[in-house]
Design a protein around this motif. Structure first.
Motif, short mmCIF file in Angstrom:
data_model
loop_
_atom_site.label_atom_id
_atom_site.label_comp_id
_atom_site.label_asym_id
_atom_site.label_seq_id
_atom_site.Cartn_x
_atom_site.Cartn_y
_atom_site.Cartn_z
N GLN A 29 6.32 -7.07 7.98
CA GLN A 29 5.47 -7.34 7.18
C GLN A 29 5.10 -7.19 5.83
O GLN A 29 5.21 -5.93 5.74
N ILE A 30 4.64 -7.58 5.20
CA ILE A 30 4.35 -7.41 3.27
C ILE A 30 3.62 -7.47 3.47
O ILE A 30 2.75 -8.62 3.73
N THR A 31 2.56 -6.65 2.54
CA THR A 31 1.42 -7.54 1.58
C THR A 31 1.47 -7.30 0.44
O THR A 31 1.69 -6.09 0.51
N PHE A 32 1.06 -8.26 -0.03
CA PHE A 32 1.54 -7.95 -1.61
C PHE A 32 0.03 -7.72 -2.39
O PHE A 32 -1.12 -7.88 -2.17
N ILE A 33 0.00 -6.54 -3.21
CA ILE A 33 -2.03 -5.80 -4.00
C ILE A 33 -1.74 -6.44 -5.40
O ILE A 33 -2.32 -6.17 -5.61
N LYS A 34 -0.09 -6.24 -6.21
CA LYS A 34 -0.32 -6.94 -7.61
C LYS A 34 0.73 -7.63 -7.65
O LYS A 34 2.01 -7.21 -7.18
N PRO A 35 0.87 -8.00 -8.61
CA PRO A 35 2.17 -9.02 -9.36
C PRO A 35 2.84 -7.06 -9.89
O PRO A 35 2.83 -6.65 -10.53
N GLY A 36 3.92 -8.24 -9.71
CA GLY A 36 5.31 -7.61 -10.24
C GLY A 36 5.51 -8.18 -11.51
O GLY A 36 5.53 -9.64 -11.42
N LYS A 37 6.21 -7.83 -13.01
CA LYS A 37 6.60 -8.47 -13.26
C LYS A 37 7.98 -8.09 -14.28
O LYS A 37 8.52 -6.99 -14.00
N LEU A 38 8.14 -8.89 -15.34
CA LEU A 38 9.25 -8.70 -15.81
C LEU A 38 9.81 -7.62 -16.69
O LEU A 38 8.66 -7.35 -17.28
N GLY A 39 10.68 -6.97 -16.39
CA GLY A 39 11.06 -5.58 -16.55
C GLY A 39 10.83 -4.56 -15.98
O GLY A 39 11.20 -3.91 -16.41
N ASP A 40 9.46 -4.87 -15.06
CA ASP A 40 8.90 -3.61 -13.97
C ASP A 40 10.85 -2.85 -12.93
O ASP A 40 11.28 -3.74 -13.29
N ASP A 86 7.50 1.99 7.26
CA ASP A 86 6.53 2.20 6.12
C ASP A 86 7.48 2.01 4.78
O ASP A 86 7.67 3.48 4.61
N VAL A 87 7.16 0.94 4.67
CA VAL A 87 7.56 1.32 2.58
C VAL A 87 6.56 1.20 1.90
O VAL A 87 5.66 -0.02 2.05
N ARG A 88 6.76 1.75 1.21
CA ARG A 88 5.22 1.07 -0.28
C ARG A 88 6.47 0.59 -1.44
O ARG A 88 7.26 1.68 -1.46
N VAL A 89 5.78 -0.09 -2.32
CA VAL A 89 6.80 -0.61 -3.35
C VAL A 89 6.13 -0.36 -4.26
O VAL A 89 4.82 -1.29 -4.54
N THR A 90 6.26 0.66 -5.70
CA THR A 90 5.92 0.66 -7.27
C THR A 90 5.80 -0.28 -8.19
O THR A 90 7.42 -0.16 -8.22
N ALA A 91 5.47 0.31 -8.99
CA ALA A 91 6.20 -0.13 -10.29
C ALA A 91 4.83 1.04 -10.81
O ALA A 91 3.94 0.62 -11.23
N GLY A 92 6.03 2.10 -11.44
CA GLY A 92 5.00 2.89 -11.77
C GLY A 92 4.04 3.93 -11.52
O GLY A 92 4.19 3.93 -10.29
N ASP A 93 2.41 3.41 -11.77
CA ASP A 93 1.39 4.39 -10.53
C ASP A 93 1.09 3.28 -10.05
O ASP A 93 0.22 3.45 -9.06
N ALA A 94 1.68 1.71 -10.19
CA ALA A 94 0.35 1.16 -9.27
C ALA A 94 1.55 0.07 -8.36
O ALA A 94 3.30 0.41 -8.22
N VAL A 95 0.17 0.21 -7.03
CA VAL A 95 1.46 -0.06 -6.07
C VAL A 95 1.22 -1.67 -5.74
O VAL A 95 0.71 -1.96 -5.86
N ILE A 96 2.84 -2.25 -6.02
CA ILE A 96 3.42 -3.33 -5.80
C ILE A 96 2.83 -4.38 -4.82
O ILE A 96 2.60 -5.41 -4.25
N ALA A 97 3.09 -3.28 -3.58
CA ALA A 97 3.51 -3.86 -1.97
C ALA A 97 3.47 -2.57 -1.37
O ALA A 97 3.86 -1.84 -1.56
N GLU A 98 2.88 -2.88 0.52
CA GLU A 98 3.00 -2.42 1.25
C GLU A 98 4.00 -3.51 2.62
O GLU A 98 3.40 -4.93 2.63
N PHE A 99 4.94 -2.41 2.95
CA PHE A 99 5.63 -3.61 4.20
C PHE A 99 5.86 -2.36 5.20
O PHE A 99 5.92 -1.70 5.25
N ARG A 100 5.86 -3.17 6.79
CA ARG A 100 6.40 -2.10 7.43
C ARG A 100 7.14 -2.56 8.51
O ARG A 100 7.36 -4.68 8.58
#
Length: 149
Positions: free
Chosen positions: A89-100, A119-133
């Motif tokens: 299951q994933i929760t999207f928090i912020k969008p990832g962008k081209l080039g991230d 648990d998996v945390r997906v980030t782009a730099g300091d921004a959390v993009i998504a949380e997955f379990r």
């Protein structure tokens, strides 16, 4: 060879990751790379390419899920047991962008019997993009030869 007697948990995790990676055409095809691996954890990264953005011109959610799922897979297969996903299951928090450069850090929350939770945390730099379990399930077989094989 008795894997458990001859190798540390970190060495076993690395060897399992190498064996998995050799057969993982999907992750390699999406340009993923293994950044870090250890017993019960894995970090994978992927750059968002032009063919990975959707009609909103943001990273396609299915590809973010795939990155998280791959990190989950490498973390739960790090103990020399063959393991598959039972649920994710994933929760999207912020969008990832081209080039991230998206980074997925998976960690073991619990593991017992044939089941595990990661648990998996997906980030782009300091921004959390998504949380997955992810919930895992052990299946027959091992990645590395053991004394019994």
């Amino acid at each position: 060879m008795n894997v458990k007697a001859n190798l540390s948990p970190e060495d076993i995790a690395r060897a399992c990751a190498d064996a998995m990676w050799a057969e993982d055409d999907a992750s390699k095809g999406l340009g993923m790379e293994i950044v870090e691996i250890g017993a019960g954890f894995a970090t994978l990264a992927m750059n968002v390419r032009p063919d990975m953005v959707n009609g909103q011109r943001i990273a396609h959610g299915g590809l973010i899920f795939t990155l998280a799922d791959s990190a989950f897979a490498f973390a739960c297969n790090s103990h020399n047991e063959r393991v598959v996903a039972a649920q994710g299951q994933i929760t999207f928090i912020k969008p990832g962008k081209l080039g991230d450069r998206l980074v997925a850090k998976a960690r073991e929350v619990s593991r017992g019997g044939r089941s595990g939770i990661y648990d998996v945390r997906v980030t782009a730099g300091d921004a959390v993009i998504a949380e997955f379990r992810g919930h895992s399930r052990v299946i027959p077989g091992a990645w590395l030869p053991t004394q019994d094989q």
